[in-house]
Design a protein around this motif. Sequence first.
Motif, PDB file in Angstrom:
ATOM      1  N   PRO A 186       0.096   2.560   3.914  1.00 24.61           N
ATOM      2  CA  PRO A 186      -0.083   1.271   4.576  1.00 24.61           C
ATOM      3  C   PRO A 186      -0.588   1.399   6.020  1.00 24.61           C
ATOM      4  N   CYS A 211       0.824  -1.203   0.000  1.00 21.98           N
ATOM      5  CA  CYS A 211       0.000   0.000   0.000  1.00 21.98           C
ATOM      6  C   CYS A 211       0.866   1.264   0.000  1.00 21.98           C
ATOM      7  N   CYS A 226      -3.940  -4.744   8.957  1.00 17.27           N
ATOM      8  CA  CYS A 226      -3.783  -5.013   7.520  1.00 17.27           C
ATOM      9  C   CYS A 226      -5.103  -5.488   6.922  1.00 17.27           C
ATOM     10  N   ALA A 239      -2.288  -9.953   5.302  1.00 19.28           N
ATOM     11  CA  ALA A 239      -1.089 -10.329   4.563  1.00 19.28           C
ATOM     12  C   ALA A 239       0.058 -10.738   5.479  1.00 19.28           C
TER      13      ALA A 239
END
Lengths: 272, 408
Positions: free
Chosen positions: A140, A137, A176, A180
């Motif tokens: 992120p 991302c 997340c 992940a």
Amino acid sequence: MKNPSDMKNSSAVIDEGRRGFMRTAAGVATVTLAPGVLLHTLAHAGSPGQGGGVPRAEPVTDAVRYGMLIDTTRCAEGCTACVSACNRENGLDLQEMPTGADPALWDRQESRWIRKVKVQDNLTGHVSNLPLMCQHCEHPPCVDVCPTGASFKRADGIVMVDRHLCIGCRYCMMACPYKARSFIHANVEEKLTLAPRGKGCVESCNLCVHRRDHGQPSTACADACAAEGHHAILFGDLKDPASPLSQALAKLPSRQLRENLALNTGVRYSGV
Amino acid sequence: MKRIVYREWRLAPQRYWGLLALLAVIAGMGGLAFWYMEHQGHWVTGMTNEIVWGTPHLFAIFLIVAASGALNIASIGTVFGKTTYQPLGRFSGLLAVALLVGGLLVLVLDLGRPDRLIVAMTSYNFRSIFAWNVLLYTGFMAIVIAYLVTMMERRLKGYYKAAGTLAFTWRLLLTTGTGSIFGFIVARQAYDTAVLAPMFIVMSFLYGLAVFILVLMFACAQDGRPIGPYLLKRLKGLMAIFIAGVLLFILIYFLTKLYGAKNYDLVNYYLVSGGRYTLAFWFGWVILGLLAPYGIIMHPALGQDPKWIAGASALVIFGGLASLYVIVIGGQAFPMTLFPDKTILESGFHDGVGGQISAYAPSLPEVLLGLGGVAVALLITAVGVRVLQFLPESLADKDIDPHAAVKA
Ligand code: SF4
Ligand code: SF4
């Protein structure tokens, strides 16, 4: 909050330290091998002198942004070549179930960076297969929430964990949106120098960062997929308009998973 | 107003040391559980890559939330000038610090790398609400201790009100911070809502008060200090208000989640189809943890009986643990919506295939670690009241608030 120039600066600062560490680590790898470190893995990771390019001497810059396009129409049902390749490349296949562990539970505790997912559209019934891993991302959530700054984004867009700073709080795993990340639930006897996995820390796909730092062109998963003849994973530089990745992205309609979260992911999907 | 006399806890030595030994054994078992988990790794727990926060977090968050709530009694006395509560201020401060220490201990000992605590203390990411919480917790501890000093040291009386106001403001920030740990998680449907921060504040009022009432009643009963019926009536009245507050926030939570169709499945999961989480929600939290104690408190006969009031407080505590089970673990077990409008048929990583809930069974070491934290909090309280003057000699209505005696 989300001032992009801020983010750039902070990731550049973090990367300074990181770079020093990586260089030392690479140096150590070629000279002395710690017990339990496997030599053959260095070879297939493409260490210097193995035809795998030379170690990066320059700091990581934001002139590139690494990413991927996953063409789900090419991803074959039942094929797990990308998963096995990642496991081998990053030493995930060296994890062993502790004696006395419950296999069903261990199956949920073992670290995995990439997995195959098969989804069906609720309305149309259309079925797609795809590999899912860290989406790297641009904004992120894992980096935002990490209390120590262990979870960080490199200038080139790769999101990863600094294993020296991670305290194992798992807040990044809570945050997340793609599930992940994995926590290392047990001691790891054998590990690779390029992925020095240690009990109690969190890790996730880092786009084969060791390959990036040795100037190699692709990732283990993309290579494996191509070797199978599927070519479902295309890795490259999102910022270079001439890169095959950018060209493919310009041609094929693609999307981010969970685009409503506006994370501007580096991994894009088409056909799903 | 009569001068309040504070006295150390005077238990017969065998009784006192027996109590300490019991608590020390429970704390010790928590220590052993920690050592075992740290040595082996988290594979010996029920926690997985799906349920990343488990039973230790449930206990830790309960204790931390209760800590800020336990301080309320002192705040009501100081900030809102309610004299009836002032004699309880010291005990309230002590309990708040003790609960916080217990909770933080559990949180820290469950880290993957507890040996790196120093990293957490020296390397901050200021975008992280977690990092802010570290500062909020340490600040809370320091401020409450300072506040206690202004209560106990007559020469510092002048700072009493200021310290009390600061502590009150800080405790609101602290619980907002705790709630925001979840509220900021956009990834997971059960969290991702700003309502969680105020909801945690109201929960902290309630759980902190219940712990306070129970520990206070125990402490006073042990060395025969009276608690006046008027004081008890006030305390249980507060509890009733907070119960209503939590119920209201549960309602608001579900209403915000029902706004727009995308969370129907989540609401359905909690209220109807979530298996053990639905059971814990209805029976653990709502019925046993909120409605039953409310009924007891409001009952014309039972509500007058100190034993039943203690029982109601115990039920609230049980409900509090159930609520965190529902929020912390249930919230993670609900399958993440990786692909809206699609069903996951297969996955190499347990992504809630076909809408399946993630499995989690707490392991013994996790539970022992959590209970160890509770024992440490009680141990600190027991030692505190024994060596320092935290508890008034009498909490009889005539001794703490002459008006009250008449009103009662
Ligand atoms: S996909 Fe998850 S782990 Fe990867 S950058 Fe985004 S939030 Fe972080
Ligand atoms: S587990 Fe490690 S990387 Fe993840 S938030 Fe905690 S300290 Fe950061």
